[in-house]
Design a protein around this motif. Structure first.
Motif, mmCIF file in Angstrom:
data_model
loop_
_atom_site.group_PDB
_atom_site.id
_atom_site.type_symbol
_atom_site.label_atom_id
_atom_site.label_comp_id
_atom_site.label_asym_id
_atom_site.label_seq_id
_atom_site.Cartn_x
_atom_site.Cartn_y
_atom_site.Cartn_z
ATOM 1 N N ILE A 35 11.717 20.064 20.112
ATOM 2 C CA ILE A 35 12.093 21.389 20.026
ATOM 3 C C ILE A 35 13.554 21.614 20.308
ATOM 4 C CG2 ILE A 35 11.663 23.708 21.199
ATOM 5 C CD1 ILE A 35 8.895 23.107 21.727
ATOM 6 N N THR A 36 14.340 21.167 21.112
ATOM 7 C CA THR A 36 15.248 21.330 21.562
ATOM 8 C C THR A 36 16.520 20.305 20.705
ATOM 9 O OG1 THR A 36 15.251 19.782 23.424
ATOM 10 C CG2 THR A 36 14.870 21.906 23.824
ATOM 11 N N GLN A 37 15.931 19.567 19.917
ATOM 12 C CA GLN A 37 16.758 18.479 19.138
ATOM 13 C C GLN A 37 17.852 19.310 18.409
ATOM 14 O OE1 GLN A 37 14.532 15.808 16.785
ATOM 15 N NE2 GLN A 37 16.255 14.552 15.906
ATOM 16 N N LYS A 38 17.423 20.345 17.743
ATOM 17 C CA LYS A 38 18.554 20.887 16.755
ATOM 18 C C LYS A 38 19.162 22.217 17.454
ATOM 19 C CE LYS A 38 16.553 18.833 12.867
ATOM 20 N NZ LYS A 38 15.706 19.352 11.630
ATOM 21 N N SER A 39 18.872 22.242 18.678
ATOM 22 C CA SER A 39 19.392 23.625 19.389
ATOM 23 C C SER A 39 21.004 23.526 19.597
ATOM 24 C CB SER A 39 18.850 23.837 20.659
ATOM 25 O OG SER A 39 19.277 24.940 21.465
#
Length: 69
Positions: A35-39
């Motif tokens: 979920i946070t990979q591309k944040s």
């Protein structure tokens, strides 16, 4: 344990005798990473969001902890 990489995914096979709770905790961590990979959020953004969430929670629940508030 076997690990297989396809064009679209990584497949991990584990023996059924493994601790399911530990596996679920690890999968939750992997889901968080996905979920946070591309944040593009910064730590400051996360801190501000956490502060706002805590404030909102307190406003909804303070009567439970401070009678007469």
């Amino acid at each position: 344990m076997t690990v297989e990489r396809t064009a679209d995914e990584i497949i991990i096979r584990l023996p059924s005798s493994m601790d399911i709770e530990g596996i679920m905790e690890f999968l939750s961590y992997l889901q968080f990473k996905e979920i946070t990979q591309k944040s593009q959020a910064t730590q400051e953004d996360a801190d501000r969001l956490a502060k706002e969430a805590n404030k909102n929670w307190w406003e909804r629940n303070k009567d439970k902890y401070l009678p007469g508030a």
